[in-house]
Design a protein around this motif. Structure first.
Motif, PDB file in Angstrom:
ATOM      1  N   GLY A  38     -90.074  64.729   1.844  1.00  0.00           N
ATOM      2  CA  GLY A  38     -90.362  63.354   2.218  1.00  0.00           C
ATOM      3  C   GLY A  38     -90.571  62.489   0.997  1.00  0.00           C
ATOM      4  O   GLY A  38     -90.230  62.858  -0.121  1.00  0.00           O
ATOM      5  N   SER A  39     -91.157  61.353   1.228  1.00  0.00           N
ATOM      6  CA  SER A  39     -91.359  60.407   0.141  1.00  0.00           C
ATOM      7  C   SER A  39     -92.489  60.857  -0.775  1.00  0.00           C
ATOM      8  O   SER A  39     -93.426  61.548  -0.360  1.00  0.00           O
ATOM      9  N   ALA A  40     -92.391  60.439  -2.022  1.00  0.00           N
ATOM     10  CA  ALA A  40     -93.448  60.740  -2.991  1.00  0.00           C
ATOM     11  C   ALA A  40     -94.760  60.078  -2.558  1.00  0.00           C
ATOM     12  O   ALA A  40     -95.837  60.644  -2.741  1.00  0.00           O
ATOM     13  N   TRP A  41     -94.658  58.898  -1.981  1.00  0.00           N
ATOM     14  CA  TRP A  41     -95.840  58.174  -1.515  1.00  0.00           C
ATOM     15  C   TRP A  41     -96.585  58.989  -0.460  1.00  0.00           C
ATOM     16  O   TRP A  41     -97.798  59.155  -0.532  1.00  0.00           O
ATOM     17  N   ARG A  42     -95.871  59.531   0.507  1.00  0.00           N
ATOM     18  CA  ARG A  42     -96.483  60.344   1.551  1.00  0.00           C
ATOM     19  C   ARG A  42     -97.066  61.627   0.945  1.00  0.00           C
ATOM     20  O   ARG A  42     -98.158  62.052   1.308  1.00  0.00           O
ATOM     21  N   GLU A  43     -96.318  62.221   0.023  1.00  0.00           N
ATOM     22  CA  GLU A  43     -96.800  63.436  -0.628  1.00  0.00           C
ATOM     23  C   GLU A  43     -98.094  63.162  -1.398  1.00  0.00           C
ATOM     24  O   GLU A  43     -99.018  63.966  -1.366  1.00  0.00           O
TER      25      GLU A  43
END
Length: 131
Positions: free
Chosen positions: A63-68
């Motif tokens: 997924g996105s780095a932001w979510r991670e």
């Protein structure tokens, strides 16, 4: 898994350096032991996330780095509670010296290591290859 644990521990050492450095700066800027520690904890989490996502838990991200990042921060907060309790015990119970906050950071880092590794490996980075 041993390789990941070793890399996770190395990232933890880098996080400790960031944590202690930011805490030192925060204390010199007038923050107390506890407000300064909250700031330094966030800095350490960011540093360890950057290292762990690139070197410890490699593979394709799901997924996105932001979510991670938010999952990592959430996961590290569980270990952070253990970490902060150990830090607080040291700061409140040991004699005041120039090294006291850094001894607290070290005790907290060791106390939270297992909780943080388990949550990172099996929750935050579970979709990456487990090499």
């Amino acid at each position: 898994m041993r390789r990941q644990l070793l890399r996770f521990a190395v990232a933890g050492v880098a996080g400790f350096v960031a944590d202690a450095g930011v805490l030192w700066l925060a204390l010199h800027l007038g923050c107390g032991y506890f407000a300064g520690r909250a700031i330094s904890f966030l800095a350490a989490v960011w540093v360890t996330w950057q290292i762990n996502r690139r070197f410890t838990f490699t593979g394709r991200s799901s997924g996105s780095a932001w979510r991670e990042w938010w999952r990592y921060l959430t996961a590290m907060s569980a270990g952070g509670c253990v970490n902060y309790l150990a830090y607080s015990a040291v700061v409140l119970e040991m004699p005041r010296t120039a090294w006291l906050p850094f001894l607290g950071v070290a005790a907290g880092s060791l106390a939270g290591l297992a909780v943080n590794f388990v949550s990172a490996r099996w929750w935050v980075f579970r979709h990456r290859s487990q090499r």
